[in-house]
Design an enzyme around this catalytic site. Structure first.
Site, short mmCIF file in Angstrom:
data_model
loop_
_atom_site.label_atom_id
_atom_site.label_comp_id
_atom_site.label_asym_id
_atom_site.label_seq_id
_atom_site.Cartn_x
_atom_site.Cartn_y
_atom_site.Cartn_z
N CYS B 121 0.88 -1.17 0.00
CA CYS B 121 0.00 0.00 0.00
C CYS B 121 0.91 1.21 0.00
CB CYS B 121 -0.90 0.00 1.23
SG CYS B 121 -1.83 1.53 1.40
N CYS B 124 -0.66 4.36 2.26
CA CYS B 124 -0.76 4.27 3.72
C CYS B 124 -0.32 2.88 4.16
CB CYS B 124 -2.14 4.67 4.23
SG CYS B 124 -3.54 3.88 3.44
N SER B 125 -1.25 2.10 4.71
CA SER B 125 -0.85 0.77 5.18
C SER B 125 -2.02 -0.21 5.08
CB SER B 125 -0.36 0.87 6.62
OG SER B 125 -1.33 1.55 7.41
#
Lengths: 116, 222, 109
Positions: B121, B124-125
């Site tokens: 990603c 972000c995460s």
């Protein structure tokens, strides 16, 4: 697309809401917009202006996550698409196979129809 | 509540601050205090309830790569399940009792002799938390996120994974409500393994796609 | 694009394709407060008090320096505070006083 459909045996004409039907379909060639929004966006800079092909329409239609980021939890919905790009299209000097690829979800308003 | 350090903690990306905010003897640190204060104020205002937080901690604790490993082992042994998993990842996981509390959907991508998949990603995460639990720090840090999309083969090589030129690498960058899970290749020589034995071979990193599943996974950590 | 335009146009978390160091395979057990912070994020999203996308935007809005220097959950809790102020749910004074109270409570005994 006229936003209507007629199913066999049904006398009524079904009208779809705006944005309810996906504009693109699997296999379509698309290009990512080159715009540069500020504040919040969910299309990474490295993909702006790149061309790929729609791999899959993600159902159902959903809210634009760029709007959602300002607390709008409802509103007009459109589709996200899973779009496939060749790495060599994104990175001209990509080191790796010509067939290596990148797959990502992109909201409909970010995509334009591409020639090839 | 006590706050103790889990061993030495020079385990973070060096462009990030120390992940452990508290440094003095059992006293909560600044951000720990801020979290408690925000939570208590929201509870006092009746916007959230304390039991919701407690329950969600239990939810998080119940999610780990062991769940994903069960899914993979089932897919390796049950062709009909594998087909359903590849068609609709979330529905197939739900068959096994795994809920999607964050309302994400799941696309399972299969590694084969011709294709190697990797998830990341960059913005972000995003991570398949319902099936794998919380992501490792390196997945959330800049080097992996920055490089996986531009030089995936070099990134894989850093994990010891060399992908032959005739195998395509596909990188999946998550940005919205879809999460990805890699279905690793079943190692050769496991024909007689039980589903449980197979699940033991499936590590978190095989389902992120940075390493293949192997039979010698049981080796102790370095 | 001028350097300041670049700073405005490229969000601090938008790192795909940027030059970066070798990957260090680090991980750590979450601290209790970090896990509570994650649970808080989920609950705030369930209630749409702060949805997940607002949280991401709030982290980006911290700016490049804080995004680099704060740890993952430090960024989250500061972003939550800012968003709750923006929404009029909390005030800065209220939070500051509550933090003092929490701190003095935990230093007793």
């Amino acid at each position: 697309m006229d936003g209507t459909s007629k199913s066999a045996g049904s006398p009524s004409r079904v009208v779809f809401a705006l944005g309810e039907k996906a504009i693109f379909k699997a296999g379509d060639r698309v290009r990512v917009s080159t715009r540069s929004p500020i504040g919040h966006y969910r299309v990474p800079t490295y993909l702006r202006g790149k061309s790929g092909s729609v791999e899959k329409v993600i159902e159902p239609a959903a809210i634009d996550n760029e709007e959602e980021s300002y607390g709008r939890n409802a509103g007009s919905k459109r589709h996200y698409y899973r779009v496939a790009f060749r790495m060599s299209e994104i990175w001209p000097d990509y080191a790796g196979s010509e067939r290596d690829g990148l797959h990502i979800e992109i909201f409909e308003t970010w995509l334009e129809r591409a020639e090839r | 509540m006590t706050h103790q350090h889990e061993g030495d903690d020079h385990d973070h990306d060096h462009d990030h601050a120390h992940p452990h905010a508290e440094i003095s003897e059992g006293r909560p640190g600044y951000y720990d205090i801020m979290e408690t204060a925000v939570r208590e104020l929201l509870i006092e205002k009746k916007l959230i309830r304390a039991d919701e937080i407690r329950r969600q901690i239990e939810v998080l604790d119940s999610r780990s790569p062991a769940l994903g490993a069960t899914v993979v082992a089932r897919a390796w042994t049950d062709p009909a399940f594998r087909a359903r998993l590849l068609a609709n990842g979330r529905a197939a996981c739900e068959e096994l009792g795994i809920s999607f509390y964050d309302d994400t959907s799941l696309i399972v991508i299969e590694n084969t002799d011709k294709v190697h998949n990797l998830i990341v990603c960059t913005l972000c995460s995003c991570y398949p938390r319902p099936v794998l639990g919380l992501p490792p720090d390196w997945y959330k840090a800049k080097p992996y996120r920055a490089r996986a999309v531009v030089e995936p083969r070099a990134v894989l090589a850093e994990f010891g994974t060399i992908i032959p030129d005739d195998v395509d690498v596909r990188v999946h960058d998550s940005t919205a409500m879809v999460r990805y899970l890699v279905l690793p290749k079943r190692p050769t020589g496991t024909e007689h393994f039980s589903e449980e034995e197979l699940a033991a071979l499936v590590t978190r990193d095989t389902m992120i796609g940075v390493v293949p599943a192997t039979v010698d996974v049981a080796r102790p950590a370095p | 694009m001028t350097p300041t335009e670049k700073l405005v146009n490229r969000l601090p978390n938008d790192v795909g394709g940027l030059p970066a160091d070798p990957i260090q395979r680090v991980e750590h057990e979450l601290e209790p407060w970090e896990k509570r912070c994650h649970a808080l994020a989920d609950v705030l999203d369930f209630h749409k008090i702060i949805n997940t996308e607002e949280k991401r935007r709030g982290v980006e809005a911290l700016g490049a320096e804080m995004v680099v220097k704060l740890s993952y959950y430090e960024r989250w809790i500061v972003a939550f505070a800012n968003i709750l102020f923006q929404k009029g749910i909390l005030t800065p004074t209220e939070l500051a006083l509550k933090m003092k109270e929490v701190e003095s409570r935990s230093s007793e005994g």
